[in-house]
Design a protein around this motif. Structure first.
Motif, PDB file in Angstrom:
ATOM      1  N   PRO A   1      14.099  40.653  31.628  1.00  0.00           N
ATOM      2  CA  PRO A   1      13.396  40.013  32.759  1.00  0.00           C
ATOM      3  C   PRO A   1      11.879  40.049  32.640  1.00  0.00           C
ATOM      4  CG  PRO A   1      15.191  41.395  33.542  1.00  0.00           C
ATOM      5  CD  PRO A   1      15.033  41.693  32.085  1.00  0.00           C
ATOM      6  N   ARG A   2      11.325  41.055  31.947  1.00  0.00           N
ATOM      7  CA  ARG A   2       9.866  41.196  31.851  1.00  0.00           C
ATOM      8  C   ARG A   2       9.294  40.561  30.587  1.00  0.00           C
ATOM      9  NH1 ARG A   2       7.896  47.187  32.916  1.00  0.00           N
ATOM     10  NH2 ARG A   2       5.925  46.015  32.796  1.00  0.00           N
ATOM     11  N   TYR A   3      10.003  40.697  29.474  1.00  0.00           N
ATOM     12  CA  TYR A   3       9.423  40.286  28.198  1.00  0.00           C
ATOM     13  C   TYR A   3      10.222  39.209  27.467  1.00  0.00           C
ATOM     14  CZ  TYR A   3       7.014  44.730  28.978  1.00  0.00           C
ATOM     15  OH  TYR A   3       6.290  45.755  29.515  1.00  0.00           O
ATOM     16  N   GLY A   4      11.356  38.778  28.016  1.00  0.00           N
ATOM     17  CA  GLY A   4      12.215  37.834  27.318  1.00  0.00           C
ATOM     18  C   GLY A   4      11.549  36.514  26.990  1.00  0.00           C
ATOM     19  N   GLN A   5      10.680  36.018  27.876  1.00  0.00           N
ATOM     20  CA  GLN A   5      10.048  34.727  27.652  1.00  0.00           C
ATOM     21  C   GLN A   5       8.754  34.836  26.846  1.00  0.00           C
ATOM     22  OE1 GLN A   5       9.640  32.529  31.284  1.00  0.00           O
ATOM     23  NE2 GLN A   5      11.806  32.694  31.799  1.00  0.00           N
ATOM     24  N   LYS A   6       8.369  36.066  26.491  1.00  0.00           N
ATOM     25  CA  LYS A   6       7.141  36.271  25.725  1.00  0.00           C
ATOM     26  C   LYS A   6       7.408  36.703  24.289  1.00  0.00           C
ATOM     27  CE  LYS A   6       4.775  37.869  29.928  1.00  0.00           C
ATOM     28  NZ  LYS A   6       4.080  39.015  30.560  1.00  0.00           N
ATOM     29  N   ASN A   7       8.511  37.386  24.073  1.00  0.00           N
ATOM     30  CA  ASN A   7       8.797  37.947  22.755  1.00  0.00           C
ATOM     31  C   ASN A   7      10.180  37.501  22.289  1.00  0.00           C
ATOM     32  OD1 ASN A   7       9.397  39.669  20.525  1.00  0.00           O
ATOM     33  ND2 ASN A   7       7.869  41.118  21.274  1.00  0.00           N
TER      34      ASN A   7
END
Length: 339
Positions: free
Chosen positions: A172-178
């Motif tokens: 939820p926090r980093y899935g769309q960034k990494n």
């Protein structure tokens, strides 16, 4: 037919099925990506944002069908050959996906990428030539004993625990960034799905041999486990494909998935227990070659390099190389699509 001849026949059947599987799976990435891009142009809620509009997209279903055929062939290949032989051949799907994406998705495949594809193929060939032999498991009862061993139980608990941690806390926090977040989930769960496939393959062989496999609870447990694992993999692989370039997702997924499967197979089927030093070095060397090829595909994907521009890159002070490129975020990708 004597056992040695039957063993060689199984090897070649598994090899052909694995190669065919890679062709279908590599194509499926392109079809799915085209379907997701079409939905983005229509303004539908993106898969990376939790949307499921892709279920109404024909191209996405065509990609799923292609992947289904590929996975079915892969399923059969695992029934005939060791996982350490079948899994590395997935590098061919990286080649297929990279080449097709350059033609149909306008995702540039530069000289580094082409060299990376070649290294993937060469590395896979070396791994196949030095593939370790697995302990022979010919019945579900034998497999059940192996599944109860402490080493595999610890591995399975670790995979499930780390996957749940990634799904509920990290994604939820980093899935769309990494890009690694979703791929790590797919790879970890994928290692268990391969074990389920191997078990089901053994059960189906017994079924054709006249055994009452359908009465064995382990057979149905493996089937349920496979459905859960594949559903999870499809969900998070769609998220990764929707947010990041196919030329990035495919090779990285291959590296982590193959590593996870080889580790799982080594623990469950004792594939490395009686390996000679020569075979061990060959297997590790081939896999390192694959990783180097994947690195070339990924790390230099945005470098506009070709043999014709080599003199420019050799000049002192050339500033054309774009180091440290970040992944394309949802908002940026939507803007480019709108243009």
């Amino acid at each position: 037919m004597d056992p040695s001849t039957a063993g060689h026949l199984d090897f070649y059947i598994g090899l052909c099925l694995a190669v065919g599987s890679s062709a279908f799976i590599g194509s499926s990435f392109i079809l799915k990506k085209q379907g997701l891009l079409r939905l983005a142009q229509k303004g539908s809620t993106r898969a990376g944002q939790g949307g499921h509009a892709y279920l109404k997209e024909s191209l996405w279903w065509a990609g799923l069908l292609s992947m289904g055929v590929g996975e079915a062939a892969n399923f059969a290949a695992y029934a005939f050959a060791p996982a350490t032989l079948v899994t590395p051949l997935g590098a061919l799907s990286v080649l297929v996906s990279a080449v097709l994406s350059s033609y149909f998705l306008n995702e540039r495949l530069n000289t580094h990428g082409k060299m990376g594809c070649l290294l993937c193929i060469l590395g896979s060939t070396v791994v196949v030539l030095h593939a370790p032999q697995e302990e022979e498991v010919v019945s579900l009862s034998t497999l059940a004993e192996k599944l109860k061993e402490p080493g595999f139980i610890a591995f399975a608990v670790g995979v499930v625990a780390s996957s749940l941690l990634l799904i509920f806390l990290v994604a939820p926090r980093y899935g769309q960034k990494n890009v690694l977040v979703y791929i790590l989930i797919c790879s970890a769960i994928g290692s268990l799905s391969v074990s389920c496939v191997k078990g089901l393959g053994i059960g189906i062989k017994q079924l054709f041999g006249g055994k009452a496999v359908l009465r064995d609870p382990l057979f149905w447990s493996l089937l349920v486990g496979l459905v859960v694992c594949i559903s999870t993999q499809i969900n998070y692989l769609n998220k990764a494909l929707d947010i990041f370039n196919t030329s990035v997702v495919t090779p990285i997924y291959y590296v982590f998935f193959t590593t996870a499967v080889v580790a799982c197979s080594a623990i469950l089927f004792k594939e490395w227990l009686w390996m000679t030093l020569e075979r061990a070095v060959g297997t590790v060397g081939g896999f390192l070659g694959i990783i180097l090829g994947i690195f070339l595909l990924h790390a230099f994907k945005d470098v506009p390099f070709s043999w014709d521009t080599l003199p420019l890159f050799l000049r002192q002070g050339h500033q054309g190389v774009l180091w440290g490129q970040t992944y394309v975020a949802l908002l940026q990708e939507d803007t480019s699509l709108a243009e």
